[in-house]
Structure formats: C-alpha cells, structure tokens
Scaffold this active site. Structure first.
Site, PDB file in Angstrom:
ATOM      1  N   ASP A 114       0.851  -1.197   0.000  1.00 61.87           N
ATOM      2  CA  ASP A 114       0.000   0.000   0.000  1.00 61.87           C
ATOM      3  C   ASP A 114       0.880   1.239   0.000  1.00 61.87           C
ATOM      4  O   ASP A 114       2.090   1.178   0.230  1.00 61.87           O
ATOM      5  CB  ASP A 114      -0.927  -0.001   1.221  1.00 61.87           C
ATOM      6  CG  ASP A 114      -2.127   0.928   1.074  1.00 61.87           C
ATOM      7  OD1 ASP A 114      -2.247   1.567  -0.003  1.00 61.87           O
ATOM      8  OD2 ASP A 114      -2.932   1.016   2.008  1.00 61.87           O
ATOM      9  N   LYS A 115       0.245   2.350  -0.257  1.00 64.76           N
ATOM     10  CA  LYS A 115       0.894   3.660  -0.268  1.00 64.76           C
ATOM     11  C   LYS A 115      -0.014   4.665   0.424  1.00 64.76           C
ATOM     12  O   LYS A 115      -1.243   4.553   0.364  1.00 64.76           O
ATOM     13  CB  LYS A 115       1.167   4.087  -1.714  1.00 64.76           C
ATOM     14  CG  LYS A 115       1.550   5.560  -1.905  1.00 64.76           C
ATOM     15  CD  LYS A 115       0.354   6.394  -2.277  1.00 64.76           C
ATOM     16  CE  LYS A 115       0.696   7.879  -2.316  1.00 64.76           C
ATOM     17  NZ  LYS A 115      -0.545   8.695  -2.438  1.00 64.76           N
ATOM     18  N   HIS A 116       0.589   5.633   1.095  1.00 62.36           N
ATOM     19  CA  HIS A 116      -0.189   6.688   1.741  1.00 62.36           C
ATOM     20  C   HIS A 116       0.539   8.016   1.555  1.00 62.36           C
ATOM     21  O   HIS A 116       1.760   8.057   1.439  1.00 62.36           O
ATOM     22  CB  HIS A 116      -0.361   6.401   3.235  1.00 62.36           C
ATOM     23  CG  HIS A 116      -1.253   7.388   3.937  1.00 62.36           C
ATOM     24  ND1 HIS A 116      -2.626   7.244   3.969  1.00 62.36           N
ATOM     25  CD2 HIS A 116      -0.976   8.534   4.598  1.00 62.36           C
ATOM     26  CE1 HIS A 116      -3.142   8.262   4.634  1.00 62.36           C
ATOM     27  NE2 HIS A 116      -2.170   9.059   5.022  1.00 62.36           N
ATOM     28  N   SER A 117      -0.222   9.095   1.527  1.00 64.58           N
ATOM     29  CA  SER A 117       0.346  10.438   1.413  1.00 64.58           C
ATOM     30  C   SER A 117      -0.120  11.287   2.589  1.00 64.58           C
ATOM     31  O   SER A 117      -1.253  11.141   3.065  1.00 64.58           O
ATOM     32  CB  SER A 117      -0.094  11.099   0.107  1.00 64.58           C
ATOM     33  OG  SER A 117       0.270  12.470   0.085  1.00 64.58           O
ATOM     34  N   THR A 154      -8.481  11.516  -1.032  1.00 64.19           N
ATOM     35  CA  THR A 154      -8.659  10.497  -2.071  1.00 64.19           C
ATOM     36  C   THR A 154     -10.110  10.046  -2.165  1.00 64.19           C
ATOM     37  O   THR A 154     -10.648   9.853  -3.263  1.00 64.19           O
ATOM     38  CB  THR A 154      -7.740   9.300  -1.780  1.00 64.19           C
ATOM     39  OG1 THR A 154      -6.381   9.743  -1.833  1.00 64.19           O
ATOM     40  CG2 THR A 154      -7.943   8.188  -2.790  1.00 64.19           C
ATOM     41  N   ARG A 202      -9.504  16.303  13.901  1.00 58.88           N
ATOM     42  CA  ARG A 202      -8.264  17.034  13.628  1.00 58.88           C
ATOM     43  C   ARG A 202      -8.479  18.109  12.571  1.00 58.88           C
ATOM     44  O   ARG A 202      -7.859  19.173  12.613  1.00 58.88           O
ATOM     45  CB  ARG A 202      -7.177  16.065  13.156  1.00 58.88           C
ATOM     46  CG  ARG A 202      -6.566  15.210  14.246  1.00 58.88           C
ATOM     47  CD  ARG A 202      -5.728  14.090  13.661  1.00 58.88           C
ATOM     48  NE  ARG A 202      -4.704  14.605  12.767  1.00 58.88           N
ATOM     49  CZ  ARG A 202      -4.226  13.936  11.723  1.00 58.88           C
ATOM     50  NH1 ARG A 202      -4.713  12.742  11.418  1.00 58.88           N
ATOM     51  NH2 ARG A 202      -3.283  14.474  10.969  1.00 58.88           N
ATOM     52  N   SER A 217      -2.397   7.889  12.914  1.00 51.99           N
ATOM     53  CA  SER A 217      -3.506   7.839  11.965  1.00 51.99           C
ATOM     54  C   SER A 217      -3.127   7.048  10.724  1.00 51.99           C
ATOM     55  O   SER A 217      -3.873   6.169  10.273  1.00 51.99           O
ATOM     56  CB  SER A 217      -3.926   9.262  11.573  1.00 51.99           C
ATOM     57  OG  SER A 217      -4.948   9.239  10.601  1.00 51.99           O
ATOM     58  N   LYS A 221      -4.272   2.537  10.098  1.00 53.67           N
ATOM     59  CA  LYS A 221      -5.037   2.046   8.951  1.00 53.67           C
ATOM     60  C   LYS A 221      -4.246   1.021   8.154  1.00 53.67           C
ATOM     61  O   LYS A 221      -4.826   0.171   7.475  1.00 53.67           O
ATOM     62  CB  LYS A 221      -5.428   3.223   8.045  1.00 53.67           C
ATOM     63  CG  LYS A 221      -6.428   4.177   8.679  1.00 53.67           C
ATOM     64  CD  LYS A 221      -6.968   5.172   7.673  1.00 53.67           C
ATOM     65  CE  LYS A 221      -5.969   6.249   7.308  1.00 53.67           C
ATOM     66  NZ  LYS A 221      -5.816   7.257   8.367  1.00 53.67           N
ATOM     67  N   LYS A 222      -2.922   1.100   8.220  1.00 50.73           N
ATOM     68  CA  LYS A 222      -2.091   0.191   7.434  1.00 50.73           C
ATOM     69  C   LYS A 222      -1.780  -1.097   8.193  1.00 50.73           C
ATOM     70  O   LYS A 222      -1.647  -2.156   7.586  1.00 50.73           O
ATOM     71  CB  LYS A 222      -0.798   0.896   7.028  1.00 50.73           C
ATOM     72  CG  LYS A 222      -1.029   2.205   6.267  1.00 50.73           C
ATOM     73  CD  LYS A 222      -1.982   2.039   5.098  1.00 50.73           C
ATOM     74  CE  LYS A 222      -2.287   3.336   4.389  1.00 50.73           C
ATOM     75  NZ  LYS A 222      -3.272   3.171   3.301  1.00 50.73           N
TER      76      LYS A 222
END
Length: 510
Positions: A114-117, A154, A202, A217, A221-222
């Site tokens: 997975d990827k997150h920004s 997203t 937040r 956070s 989720k990951k």
C-alpha cells in the site's frame, strides 16, 4: 538517499499482529483507570501517558463517552506537548484494535502492499498507483481518508465518480481484491473507527500537523491491512503540513521506526509540495488527470512520482530486484493499458455502473468531462504585465476573462514561470467549495482549477495561465489577487522543472 537504521530490542511481530509483542510497551503505575479530564491534564502539563491511559482514551472515543470538547482538548494537548515513540506506538495499536482486523488468504502475504500520502494540492497519486500496482501482481487494500484543511482527500475525489462506494466491509474488500487486485475504501465502523473520529476532529481543531497524531492515523489504517510493505509520501513545502525537508524527515523517521516496532516494513519518500502536483486541482478534475496518466500521458511530475513510489514498493516487497526495475514495471503498466484496466475493474466492483466505468476508461478527455460533475462556470486569469508580476502595491488585478472567449491583447513579454504557489490556489478553491470547513460538510465536486502553464516555461503578458471552475459568482477582487500572487515569474531563461521526489528513508534491513 537516507536510511533509518534504528532497530528494536526484540524481534518484530508478523505484519498485522496487534498483540503488542513487537513493542516494548508502557508500564502503568496506577491500577485505577484515570478519568478523561485527568488524562487531558497529564498531557497538557507535558506528562507521559501510560498504555492504559492511551487505551482508555481511545475506548472512550469509540464508545461515545468522550465528549467532542474532550476529544479536541486531548488532540490539542498532544499537538502542543507531543508523544514519545512508545506512546505513539501504543496509540497506533489502540487505534488499529478499535475495529475489525483484516484477514487475507495466506498466499497473498507477500503481495499485500500500500501507499499513503500526508496530503498535498493536486495529489492524485493513489488513484493511479493502486491499479498500477495491481497490474504488477500486487494486492492493494487501500484505506484512505477525506480532505484535511486545504488538502484534497482520495475518497472525495473518487466519490466524484457517480456510484462509487467507499464503504466496504472486510468481506467485500477481499472480493474486491480477488476481482480487481485493488480497492480504495474509507474507515467504516468496522475498520479503524477510532481513527475515523479523530481524523474528522483534527480537521476542525487545528491539529492536522501533529507528528504523533499523523503517525498513528496513517499506520493504524495500514497495520490492520496485514501488509508486506508500505510506502508513505511525506510532503514538505509551502502547501504541506511541514514547511521544510528537515521537519518532514523527522516525521518520515518516526513513521519508519514505529512501523518497524509494529512489524511493518515502511519506507518514507520526501517529496516537495510548493506547487500543485500535475495541472489539475479539484475532485472531478483530478480524476480526469489520473485517467490521463493511466493513458500513458499526463503531466510529467505526476507520472514521475507514481513510478518512483511504485518502484520503491515493488523493490521493498520483493517484486523487483531494484527500485529502477520496479519503476520500469509501473511505467509499463501505465503505457500498456493494464493499470487503466484494473482501475475500470475497481470502479465496477465498488458500485460504478459498468457502462460508465467503461466509458470513463476508454473515452477521450472531452468525453470523460461530460461524465463527471462539472462546475457551472469557467473563468480564466491572464498573465500580468511586467510591473504587476512582482506584486506592486496598489496594482489592481487583471480583469477576469470569460472562458471561452477572444484574447484581449497581443502577447507581450512577461517572464518565465518560476513557481505556481499551491497554498493560495488551494485556499481560494476551498472558499469556492472544493474543500470543507466542517466535518461532514458537502463538497462542490466540479469546482477546481486547471493550470495552463508549466513551471519553467516562458509566459507572455495577457496569456491565460489559470482556468478556474466555479459554481458561484465571479471571483472576488481578493480571490483574484490571491490567485495572481500565486504566479511567480522571473527573468531567467526557460528551464526544466525538477522532480518533486527528494529523498527516501528506508526501514532497517531484515
């Protein structure tokens, strides 16, 4: 390239194991649970919260016994006083354990990535990268969020596609991965519900930029996804949470360290966010640009970031021998149509009418625009005269230019585009309805902006440089001035804009 070499004192757990064996843990000196006001006071005064304190706070958030004002107070106390690595690890675990854990077939273990920004302006990388990775043989169970502050979310972008459903049960997620190889979903009541509540709070309590809150956070989720590898895009610059690369590196190192403590291989990329990523900003417009990238076209900075992040993930998870080989595989998936095919499968599997999904993925850019939400009006801004471009006090902004329409004056020298500042652009679009000021506030999905110029190119006076898509009346004088001041021109020769990719922080060697 920087690499974090910090290693834990005991063997990390398997990915997705939330038993706590992979962390040193926190001792609780008090057998009696503290009340929320006392917990808030401890952190407000700079104290260290025990594991029981942190888990008690998260439990109160989930069961509803914590009032909104108490949640906001605790978030602000954490924002001002911080948390150490162990506190952050426990908070991450507690958030992850607040809902159902995802279980996958054993054969998928090395495929799950997975990827997150951390969020930026025009950042639509996830929409492209998830299906591209699926086309490379990965499984991508992406749990994403909504817009925070001036940054887009997203989920908001995907919901501009009629019928797209971001709420999926764990069982439905497994079916999605079997059918499409990827899915992009939100935090339902079953998946990380505590983070869903804190995430929304937040956004409206000015605590978006808290390092431990960001870390917990993202990773909560990951962790529940049971991943073999994760890449996190940590933005820095004028429109990012952190203004400079040094502060972003601090977050990146924390993410990598906490991830290792929880048994998750995390790499963190540091990428610049002074200008928008790509040319489009706004929910539906960014979907259009993501589709263009999956056509093998689109802005070079977007494609560059997608391939670099994807290459790092394929290498980190063992699907490529080097990062360069991984990047080449992702690029091939964009060029040969396989990423677009996976995106179409994901759309249809997540509620979009199959005919619409097909039309979006096979149509021309003009045809796609007819299928997505559109703003009622378009307005173009013109490059200012030489004296105006330096922000001369008292100089009125150029008048708006209806779109389409004839050019008002012949081109004259103006300068080279040095920068288009992302933050004022995002702030104006937020005012126009592209972002939200309160949790749950509806968005104007067609509102946005298109950059008509590239950084480094020569721009003539009177030439349109920005097209604003709006639903309301014409831009106000203040809004137009803010947008014109976002355009920075210089006298130097045209140049090639650098890649936004700056650095990669790596996990400890296995």
């Amino acid at each position: 390239m920087a690499a974090s070499m910090t290693q834990g004192t005991r063997a990390p757990p398997r990915p997705g194991d939330l038993s706590g064996e992979g962390t040193q843990g926190l001792t609780d000196p008090s057998p009696e649970p503290k009340q929320l006001p006392e917990l808030i006071r401890v952190k407000r005064d700079g104290g260290r919260l025990s594991e029981a304190d942190i888990r008690g706070f998260v439990a109160a958030v989930v069961n509803g016994s914590a009032q909104g004002t108490q949640i906001g107070a605790m978030l602000m106390a954490i924002r001002l006083r911080g948390m150490d690595l162990e506190e952050t690890s426990v908070l991450t675990q507690a958030l992850a354990q607040s809902g159902q854990q995802l279980k996958w077939p054993e054969a998928w273990r090395q495929q799950l990535v997975d990827k997150h920004s951390t969020g930026g302006v025009g950042d639509k990388v996830s929409l492209v990268l998830a299906p591209a990775l699926a086309a490379c043989g990965c499984k991508v169970p992406m749990i994403s969020g909504r817009g925070l502050g001036h940054t887009g979310g997203t989920l908001d972008k995907l919901e501009s596609i009629p019928g797209f459903n971001v709420i999926q049960s764990p069982q439905q997620m497994q079916v999605l991965l079997e059918q499409a190889g990827c899915c992009i979903v939100g935090q339902s009541e079953q998946l990380v519900p505590a983070d869903g509540i804190l995430y929304a709070a937040r956004d409206v309590t000015a605590t978006v930029d808290s390092l431990p809150l960001i870390t917990a956070s993202i990773l909560s989720k990951k962790v529940v996804e049971g991943l073999s590898a994760l890449v996190i895009d940590v933005k820095f610059g004028g429109a990012a949470v952190f203004p400079n690369q040094e502060q972003a590196r601090e977050l990146a190192t924390t993410l990598v360290g906490v991830g290792a403590d929880l048994g998750l291989r995390v790499a963190a990329a540091l990428t610049a966010m002074d200008k928008p990523l790509g040319r489009c900003v706004g929910n539906a417009l960014e979907v259009e640009e993501a589709l263009l990238c999956m056509d093998g076209a689109g802005p070079s900075d977007l494609r560059d970031l997608v391939t670099r992040l994807g290459g790092a993930l394929l290498w980190l998870s063992g699907h490529a021998g080097t990062q360069a080989q991984g990047a080449a595989r992702v690029a091939a998936a964009l060029d040969d149509g396989s990423a677009l095919g996976r995106f179409e499968l994901m759309l249809a599997a997540q509620g979009v009418d199959p005919g619409l999904a097909r039309a979006l993925c096979s149509g021309s850019p003009a045809e796609r625009r007819q299928l997505l939400p559109r703003a009622r009006e378009q307005e173009e801004l013109l490059a200012p005269a030489d004296g105006e471009r330096r922000g001369k006090p008292g100089t009125p902004p150029p008048p708006p230019r209806p779109c389409p329409g004839p050019r008002l004056s012949a081109p004259l020298p103006a300068g080279t585009v040095e920068l288009v500042r992302a933050l004022p652009l995002a702030q104006v679009l937020h005012e126009l309805g592209a972002g939200r000021s309160r949790a749950g506030e509806p968005l104007r999905l067609g509102v946005g902006a298109e950059l008509l110029v590239d950084v480094g190119q020569k721009l003539s006076r009177g030439t349109p440089w920005l097209r604003v898509h709006r639903d309301g009346p014409a831009l106000s004088g203040l809004q137009r001035r803010a947008l014109q001041e976002a355009l920075v021109l210089s006298d130097r020769a045209p140049f090639t804009a650098p890649s936004p990719f700056a650095e990669l922080v790596l996990p400890p060697p296995q």
